[in-house]
Design a protein around this motif. Structure first.
Motif, short mmCIF file in Angstrom:
data_model
loop_
_atom_site.label_atom_id
_atom_site.label_comp_id
_atom_site.label_asym_id
_atom_site.label_seq_id
_atom_site.Cartn_x
_atom_site.Cartn_y
_atom_site.Cartn_z
N LEU A 1 0.83 -1.20 0.00
CA LEU A 1 0.00 0.00 0.00
C LEU A 1 0.87 1.25 0.00
CD1 LEU A 1 -2.34 -1.29 2.82
CD2 LEU A 1 -3.11 -0.90 0.47
N LYS A 2 0.61 2.14 -0.95
CA LYS A 2 1.28 3.45 -0.97
C LYS A 2 0.22 4.52 -1.09
CE LYS A 2 4.49 6.57 -1.05
NZ LYS A 2 3.52 7.68 -0.84
N GLY A 3 -0.24 4.99 0.08
CA GLY A 3 -1.26 6.02 0.10
C GLY A 3 -0.66 7.40 -0.07
N GLY A 4 -1.54 8.39 -0.29
CA GLY A 4 -1.09 9.75 -0.48
C GLY A 4 -0.57 10.36 0.81
N ASP B 1 5.48 3.62 4.57
CA ASP B 1 5.25 4.73 5.49
C ASP B 1 6.17 5.90 5.13
OD1 ASP B 1 4.49 6.32 7.55
OD2 ASP B 1 4.95 4.89 9.14
N SER B 2 5.83 6.54 4.04
CA SER B 2 6.69 7.61 3.53
C SER B 2 5.85 8.60 2.74
CB SER B 2 7.78 7.03 2.63
OG SER B 2 8.48 8.05 1.95
N ALA C 1 9.45 6.96 -3.12
CA ALA C 1 8.96 5.65 -2.72
C ALA C 1 7.94 5.11 -3.72
CB ALA C 1 8.34 5.73 -1.33
N THR C 2 7.10 6.01 -4.23
CA THR C 2 6.14 5.61 -5.25
C THR C 2 6.85 5.22 -6.54
OG1 THR C 2 4.58 7.21 -4.30
CG2 THR C 2 4.04 6.30 -6.46
N GLN C 3 7.83 6.01 -6.92
CA GLN C 3 8.58 5.71 -8.13
C GLN C 3 9.25 4.34 -8.05
OE1 GLN C 3 8.79 7.58 -10.94
NE2 GLN C 3 7.43 9.16 -10.15
N GLN C 4 9.69 3.98 -6.88
CA GLN C 4 10.35 2.69 -6.72
C GLN C 4 9.41 1.53 -7.04
OE1 GLN C 4 12.00 2.76 -2.74
NE2 GLN C 4 12.91 4.75 -3.14
N LEU C 5 8.16 1.67 -6.62
CA LEU C 5 7.18 0.61 -6.92
C LEU C 5 6.98 0.43 -8.42
CD1 LEU C 5 4.18 0.83 -4.42
CD2 LEU C 5 5.85 -1.00 -4.65
N PHE C 6 7.12 1.53 -9.17
CA PHE C 6 6.87 1.49 -10.61
C PHE C 6 7.74 0.45 -11.32
CE2 PHE C 6 5.37 6.20 -11.15
CZ PHE C 6 4.28 5.91 -10.34
N LEU D 1 -2.35 11.36 -11.11
CA LEU D 1 -1.76 10.17 -10.48
C LEU D 1 -1.84 8.98 -11.40
CD1 LEU D 1 -0.71 8.50 -8.02
CD2 LEU D 1 -3.11 8.12 -7.45
N ILE D 2 -3.01 8.76 -11.96
CA ILE D 2 -3.22 7.59 -12.81
C ILE D 2 -2.29 7.63 -14.02
CG2 ILE D 2 -4.88 6.41 -14.31
CD1 ILE D 2 -7.05 7.41 -12.27
N GLN D 3 -2.20 8.77 -14.67
CA GLN D 3 -1.35 8.87 -15.85
C GLN D 3 0.13 8.76 -15.50
OE1 GLN D 3 -2.30 8.69 -19.06
NE2 GLN D 3 -4.24 8.25 -18.01
N ALA D 4 0.51 9.24 -14.32
CA ALA D 4 1.90 9.11 -13.89
C ALA D 4 2.28 7.64 -13.77
CB ALA D 4 2.11 9.81 -12.55
N VAL D 5 1.35 6.82 -13.24
CA VAL D 5 1.62 5.40 -13.10
C VAL D 5 1.63 4.73 -14.48
CG1 VAL D 5 0.81 3.22 -12.10
CG2 VAL D 5 0.62 5.34 -10.78
N VAL D 6 0.61 5.01 -15.27
CA VAL D 6 0.49 4.38 -16.59
C VAL D 6 1.70 4.71 -17.47
CG1 VAL D 6 -0.84 4.39 -18.74
CG2 VAL D 6 -2.03 4.29 -16.54
N ASN D 7 2.16 5.95 -17.42
CA ASN D 7 3.23 6.39 -18.32
C ASN D 7 4.63 6.01 -17.86
OD1 ASN D 7 1.34 7.60 -20.03
ND2 ASN D 7 1.45 9.56 -18.98
N ASN D 8 4.79 5.72 -16.57
CA ASN D 8 6.14 5.50 -16.05
C ASN D 8 6.42 4.10 -15.51
OD1 ASN D 8 7.35 8.33 -16.17
ND2 ASN D 8 5.46 8.74 -15.05
N ALA D 9 5.38 3.31 -15.30
CA ALA D 9 5.59 2.00 -14.67
C ALA D 9 6.10 0.96 -15.67
CB ALA D 9 4.29 1.52 -14.04
N THR D 10 7.00 0.12 -15.19
CA THR D 10 7.38 -1.07 -15.95
C THR D 10 6.62 -2.28 -15.44
OG1 THR D 10 9.26 -1.49 -14.46
CG2 THR D 10 9.67 -0.16 -16.43
N VAL D 11 6.04 -2.17 -14.25
CA VAL D 11 5.14 -3.19 -13.73
C VAL D 11 3.80 -3.06 -14.47
CG1 VAL D 11 3.95 -4.05 -11.66
CG2 VAL D 11 6.25 -3.08 -11.46
N PRO D 12 3.14 -4.18 -14.84
CA PRO D 12 1.83 -4.08 -15.48
C PRO D 12 0.85 -3.28 -14.63
CG PRO D 12 2.66 -6.32 -15.64
CD PRO D 12 3.61 -5.57 -14.74
N VAL D 13 0.00 -2.48 -15.30
CA VAL D 13 -0.93 -1.60 -14.60
C VAL D 13 -2.37 -1.98 -14.91
CG1 VAL D 13 -1.71 0.80 -14.32
CG2 VAL D 13 0.73 0.30 -14.68
N LEU D 14 -3.17 -2.09 -13.86
CA LEU D 14 -4.63 -2.18 -14.01
C LEU D 14 -5.15 -0.76 -13.87
CD1 LEU D 14 -6.09 -5.29 -12.12
CD2 LEU D 14 -6.68 -4.50 -14.40
#
Length: 420
Positions: free
Chosen positions: A150-153, A185-186, A191-196, A213-226
């Motif tokens: 979990l990585k909350g805001g 807890d950060s 920390a969010t970028q690391q999960l990507f 937020l959604i586009q940041a994940v979609v555009n930068n993640a190498t992990v598959p995104v739902l």
């Protein structure tokens, strides 16, 4: 005190989650259900601790001048916390989505093939100021046999920390290891970028929040995104719409809870219907304190409305504002939704079944309604228990994502020595 984690620590948490996910595979449905019930009991017993932590986030929000819609998503009450627990119990009562043989056949050579549902593994959940997601996502993940990171805001850091600490207390009494629920807890974006990019440890990322937020994940993640989506939802009132029905649906979709993604942001109305029923529409809008942003026809006909610009047709207001567009037929409504919709939830109000069918067939969205409010696009409202998000994409899962969306499949082959 806010703790900022280094990359190695975040990675270590993901590794622990992966180990815990393997352990989850050995648990029975009953063990998972009992764990969720224990979590629910523990959350209720510790609601004051959660509310105290939430007050720290709310005070921070007040000092920073956050908008009402944001504060509504952030705020917790005893009732809302108990709703978390209720959601966990509802998920416990649902069918286990794993271990189902979707297909079973035997080849001519005697090799038996089964297509079986299995957990995704480790879910990375990235979300904003919605403390309820901490519980909802955890419950769905554990019931479907997944570990979760979990990585909350940052604006909900105190609330989320307290909720996870309480859930860890509960898990200590169950067959599920507390390591299956990891909380980063950060407040550091790093920390969010690391999960990507933790593809070797995390199986899927699910972003839930605003468009940025959604586009940041979609555009930068190498992990598959739902991918979950923002909700620029439309209500189209057709020429053959019942007046009372149309107004009730529009008001509900706009005002029941304006700050959520299934609230209506644009009203599309047939010109002839508006000409005949403008007084009733104006009265309903005024009675509910709705600010209108309209096209030229609307500005001329509805006192107090302001001219709508291009941004209004795209805007997810999350407030008591609504854009109103006039059209001459259902195709005009479909065209407007095609250009500005976010493929979330769309609705038509009409007594003409043929027109309704045209709308239902032509509109491209995850959820489409005839004579009903868009507010039903919700896992709980549709009987899924809690939801982990609403997918607006077309691969793997679409619409409210409950337990089945958190599974994938594998093929099991049983033979007697067959070779090829």
């Amino acid at each position: 005190m806010t703790v900022t984690l280094e990359k190695v620590n975040v990675e270590a948490q993901a590794i622990e989650a992966k180990k815990a996910a393997k352990a989850l595979l050995t648990l029975t449905t009953e063990e998972k259900n009992q764990a969720l019930i224990t979590l629910a009991d523990t959350i209720e017993a510790n609601f004051e601790t959660i509310l105290k932590a939430n007050e720290a986030d709310l005070q921070n929000g007040r000092e920073k001048g956050f908008e009402d819609a944001f504060m509504d998503r952030l705020a917790l009450t005893k009732e809302r916390v108990f709703d978390f627990a209720k959601g966990l119990r509802e998920v416990a009562e649902l069918e286990d989505p794993t271990g189902h043989a979707l297909s079973d056949w035997t080849l001519d050579n005697g090799l038996n093939v089964q297509k079986v549902t299995v957990p995704l593994g480790v879910i990375g959940m990235i979300y904003e100021a919605r403390p309820n997601v901490t519980v909802d996502a955890t419950g769905l993940a554990l019931k479907s046999g997944n570990a979760i990171v979990l990585k909350g805001g940052s604006n909900a850091i105190h609330s989320n920390r307290a909720i996870v600490e309480v859930m860890h207390q509960g898990l200590e009494k169950t067959a599920i290891k507390k390591e299956a629920v990891q909380f980063i807890d950060s407040t550091d974006r790093e920390a969010t970028q690391q999960l990507f990019t933790m593809k070797e440890h995390v199986d899927v990322l699910i972003p839930r929040g605003g468009g940025k937020l959604i586009q940041a994940v979609v555009n930068n993640a190498t992990v598959p995104v739902l991918e979950t989506g923002v909700g620029n939802c439309h209500i189209y009132i057709d020429v053959d719409a019942d007046v009372e029905k149309a107004l009730n649906i529009m008001i509900n979709a706009k005002t029941d809870r304006p700050a959520v993604c299934n609230a209506a942001e644009t009203l599309i109305v047939h010109e002839a219907w508006l000409n005949e029923n403008k007084d009733a529409l104006i009265a309903a809008l005024n009675e509910n304190g709705i600010t209108v942003h309209g096209d030229d026809t609307v500005v001329e006909m509805i006192p107090g409305s302001v001219p709508a610009g291009e941004a209004d047709w795209k805007n997810e207001y999350l407030s008591l504002d609504i854009a109103i567009k006039t059209v001459s037929d259902v195709q005009g409504a479909v065209d407007h939704i095609e250009e500005y919709g976010t493929k979330h939830s769309e609705a038509i109000v009409t007594e003409n079944d043929a027109i309704a069918t045209t709308f239902l067939n032509l509109v491209d969205a995850a959820a489409i309604y005839h004579n009903a409010s868009t507010r039903f696009t919700d896992g709980g409202a549709l009987g899924f228990g809690a939801e982990i998000g609403i997918s607006t994409q077309k691969l793997h899962a679409r619409g409210p994502m409950g337990l089945p969306a958190l599974t994938t499949v594998k093929y099991l082959m049983r033979g007697t020595g067959q070779i090829r």
